[in-house]
Design a protein around this motif. Structure first.
Motif, PDB file in Angstrom:
ATOM      1  N   ASP A   1      26.753  48.097  19.881  1.00  0.00           N
ATOM      2  CA  ASP A   1      26.686  49.561  19.808  1.00  0.00           C
ATOM      3  C   ASP A   1      25.659  49.904  18.737  1.00  0.00           C
ATOM      4  OD1 ASP A   1      27.143  52.315  19.483  1.00  0.00           O
ATOM      5  OD2 ASP A   1      29.284  52.119  19.865  1.00  0.00           O
TER       6      ASP A   1
ATOM      7  N   ASP B   1      28.399  54.532  12.277  1.00  0.00           N
ATOM      8  CA  ASP B   1      29.838  54.286  12.177  1.00  0.00           C
ATOM      9  C   ASP B   1      30.696  55.480  12.592  1.00  0.00           C
ATOM     10  OD1 ASP B   1      29.143  55.821   9.973  1.00  0.00           O
ATOM     11  OD2 ASP B   1      29.804  54.350   8.483  1.00  0.00           O
TER      12      ASP B   1
ATOM     13  N   VAL C   1      30.774  55.633  16.403  1.00  0.00           N
ATOM     14  CA  VAL C   1      31.570  54.539  16.968  1.00  0.00           C
ATOM     15  C   VAL C   1      33.061  54.835  16.816  1.00  0.00           C
ATOM     16  CG1 VAL C   1      32.082  52.065  16.829  1.00  0.00           C
ATOM     17  CG2 VAL C   1      29.735  52.882  16.490  1.00  0.00           C
TER      18      VAL C   1
ATOM     19  N   THR D   1      33.910  53.766  21.997  1.00  0.00           N
ATOM     20  CA  THR D   1      32.884  52.752  22.232  1.00  0.00           C
ATOM     21  C   THR D   1      33.313  51.873  23.409  1.00  0.00           C
ATOM     22  OG1 THR D   1      31.502  51.072  21.161  1.00  0.00           O
ATOM     23  CG2 THR D   1      33.861  51.035  20.656  1.00  0.00           C
TER      24      THR D   1
ATOM     25  N   ASP E   1      30.267  46.601  16.266  1.00  0.00           N
ATOM     26  CA  ASP E   1      29.955  47.817  15.499  1.00  0.00           C
ATOM     27  C   ASP E   1      29.095  47.408  14.310  1.00  0.00           C
ATOM     28  OD1 ASP E   1      29.858  50.094  13.978  1.00  0.00           O
ATOM     29  OD2 ASP E   1      32.016  50.168  13.553  1.00  0.00           O
TER      30      ASP E   1
ATOM     31  N   GLY F   1      28.244  49.050  11.827  1.00  0.00           N
ATOM     32  CA  GLY F   1      28.705  49.656  10.584  1.00  0.00           C
ATOM     33  C   GLY F   1      27.618  50.397   9.834  1.00  0.00           C
TER      34      GLY F   1
ATOM     35  N   CYS G   1      23.664  53.322  23.426  1.00  0.00           N
ATOM     36  CA  CYS G   1      23.735  54.415  22.458  1.00  0.00           C
ATOM     37  C   CYS G   1      24.101  55.687  23.216  1.00  0.00           C
ATOM     38  CB  CYS G   1      22.417  54.564  21.696  1.00  0.00           C
ATOM     39  SG  CYS G   1      20.997  54.874  22.761  1.00  0.00           S
TER      40      CYS G   1
END
Length: 343
Positions: free
Chosen positions: A142, A146, A149, A153, A159, A161, A188
Motif C-alpha cells: 500500500d 498511515d 491505510v 486497505t 503498510d 507506515g 493507492c
C-alpha cells in the motif's frame, strides 16, 4: 445513476491525473483557474512540468465543460489524452474553494529517476487484481500514508507506515529487496502514487512491478462488494472523507483539530470532542493541547454561530458573505455621513 439518486447527490466529482509534458504549466495556471471559477467549480488542481493531478466538483454541466476543456478544447490541446479520470457524486459540495497550484511535481517523491513518462510498471485492471494479490510470490504494498491505510486497505498488503510520500523511498530501502522481492504489486487511491512508485522501483532494479489501474477508486467502482478483498473504506481528500463500494460516501468523519480521519469507533471514544479533539490528538502535551483546544473550540463556536445564522464560515461562500456584509456596513456609514452633512 438513477434520477432519484442524482437528485440526492447533485454534485459531480472528477478526480484525474496524467503524466504529460507541460513546460507551459505556469502560463496555463491562471487560464485554468478562471475557467473553473467562472463555472463555480471547486477543488484543487496541481500543475507541474510533469503533468496534472487533482480533484474538483461542480454541477454535472460544469464538470462536463471542464472535461472537454482539459482533453480537447483548452490550452492542453491533446496532451492530456488518456488521462486517468474517475467520476463520482456527492450530496453536498465537498470543497470550500477553487485552487490551481503550480508545483515542481504533481505527486512529490523527490526522486528524478522516477519518471512514469519514460518507464512505468505493468497496469492491472481491477477485475484482475484479486488473482494477482492472492499469489504467494507477489509482495503487495500500500503506497498511501498511515492515516489513509488506517481506514481501509487490501488484505495481505504491507503498510509502509509513512506520513508523506517522500518517505516511501526509505521504506523501499529498509523493507524491500530486488533480489528477494521479484514481483511487487502496489496500489493507492487513484493510481498516481503507484505509477510514480512503480517507476521508482524499476529504477532501483526490481524485476516485475505491477500497479492497480485507476487505484482503489476504480476497484471499488467496478468490483462487486461480495468479491472484494478490500476491507474498510477508502480515504479521499475532500469533505466526503471516505467512500465505499460503488463510490458511495462512507461513514468516516474528520477531526477538525488535527485533520485525522476517524472511524465510527473512534468517534465514540471519550477523547473525541467534535471540533476540538480525537484519540489521535488528545495525547498532546497538556499546555499545547490546552492552547490548541482553545483555538479550535473558538473556531467550532464560530462555525456553529454561522450555521445558526444560515451563513457559511469557510470557503468561497464565506468570502462572498463577508464581502456583502462589508458592503452593507460601508453603505450604512455612507448614508449616515450624508444625513449628517445634510443637517
Amino acid at each position: 445513476m438513477t434520477a432519484s439518486a442524482s437528485a440526492a447527490e447533485p454534485f459531480k466529482v472528477m478526480a484525474l491525473y496524467k503524466f504529460a509534458d507541460l513546460p507551459d504549466a505556469a502560463a496555463i495556471r491562471p487560464v485554468l483557474a478562471a475557467f473553473c471559477c467562472a463555472r463555480r467549480i471547486r477543488g484543487t488542481l496541481i500543475l507541474a512540468p510533469e503533468g496534472i493531478n487533482g480533484t474538483v466538483a461542480g454541477t454535472p454541466d460544469a464538470i462536463a465543460d471542464l472535461h472537454r476543456y482539459l482533453l480537447a478544447e483548452g490550452p492542453f490541446d491533446t496532451r492530456l489524452a488518456g488521462a486517468e479520470i474517475k467520476f463520482s457524486h456527492a450530496r453536498e459540495m465537498p470543497f470550500l474553494r477553487m485552487k490551481v497550484r503550480l508545483k515542481p511535481e504533481i505527486v512529490t517523491l523527490r526522486a528524478p529517476e522516477a519518471n512514469p513518462a519514460r518507464i512505468v510498471g505493468t497496469y492491472v485492471a481491477p477485475d484482475q487484481w484479486n488473482a494477482l494479490i492472492a499469489r504467494n510470490d507477489v509482495v503487495v504494498v500500500d503506497t498511501r500514508n498511515d492515516y489513509e491505510v488506517g481506514l481501509g486497505t487490501f488484505r495481505r498488503a504491507l503498510d509502509p507506515g509513512t506520513r508523506t510520500f517522500t518517505e516511501f523511498k526509505d521504506f523501499v530501502a529498509r523493507e524491500l529487496d530486488p533480489a528477494r522481492d521479484r514481483k511487487v504489486a502496489m496500489f493507492c487511491t487513484g493510481g498516481i502514487r503507484c505509477e510514480k512508485a512503480s517507476a521508482y522501483l524499476l529504477a532501483q532494479g526490481f524485476e516485475e512491478v505491477f500497479h492497480l489501474k485507476g487505484g482503489i477508486l476504480a476497484y471499488l467502482e467496478q468490483v462487486p462488494a461480495e468479491r472484494s478483498r478490500f476491507d474498510g473504506e477508502c480515504f479521499v481528500f475532500d469533505e466526503r472523507v471516505s467512500v465505499g463500494h460503488g463510490l458511495v460516501e462512507g461513514e468516516a468523519s474528520l477531526c477538525r483539530a488535527c485533520r485525522h480521519p476517524l472511524t465510527a469507533m473512534e468517534c465514540a471514544d471519550p477523547a473525541f470532542v467534535e471540533g476540538v479533539s480525537c484519540p489521535h490528538c488528545a495525547g498532546d502535551a497538556a499546555r499545547e493541547r490546552t492552547l490548541k483546544q482553545a483555538r479550535v473550540a473558538e473556531r467550532q463556536r464560530q462555525v456553529e454561530l454561522a450555521r445558526a445564522r444560515g451563513l457559511a464560515h469557510l470557503g468561497d461562500d464565506a468570502t462572498r458573505t463577508a464581502q456583502e456584509q462589508k458592503c452593507r456596513k460601508q453603505a450604512r456609514k455612507e448614508a449616515s455621513r450624508q444625513r449628517q452633512s445634510g443637517q
